[in-house]
Write a protein that holds these residues in place. Structure first.
Motif: not given
Length: 112
Positions: A86-93
């Motif tokens: 499992q991975y968490e990600f953060i993406a620029d909106a």
């Protein structure tokens, strides 16, 4: 001789049009969370199939290396060699660009 009604109408349309353009430019556009998740899924699929994914539908503030963003946070699940990863990600909106990805580590089983 200039027609005052035409002048006033033209000036009014110009002011309203200018205001509308200002409002459109001043509102920051964001990529939909569905498009961001689709983009992230495509990135992860390059290294094998994924088994699940999710994304928060609201943006939140985020700072990385003293740069401020509005971001979506989400997660991806994959099966690799029979193990669930499992991975968490953060993406620029505003662009959908991945800013950060981290693997979630399983807690170690206690040894008795």
């Amino acid at each position: 001789m200039m027609n005052w009604k035409s002048f006033i109408l033209g000036a009014t349309v110009g002011v309203i049009g200018g205001y509308a353009v200002k409002e459109i430019i001043s509102t920051k556009s964001v990529v939909s969370p569905e498009k961001v998740l689709d983009h992230v899924r495509k990135q992860f699929k390059q290294n094998g199939p994924i088994s699940g994914s999710w994304i928060h539908m609201k943006t939140e503030p985020y700072e990385k290396q003293q740069i401020h963003y509005h971001v979506y946070k989400g997660g991806i699940s994959k099966v690799n060699n029979g193990e669930n990863e499992q991975y968490e990600f953060i993406a620029d909106a505003s662009t959908g660009t991945l800013l950060d990805v981290r693997e979630l580590r399983k807690a170690q089983e206690p040894v008795y």
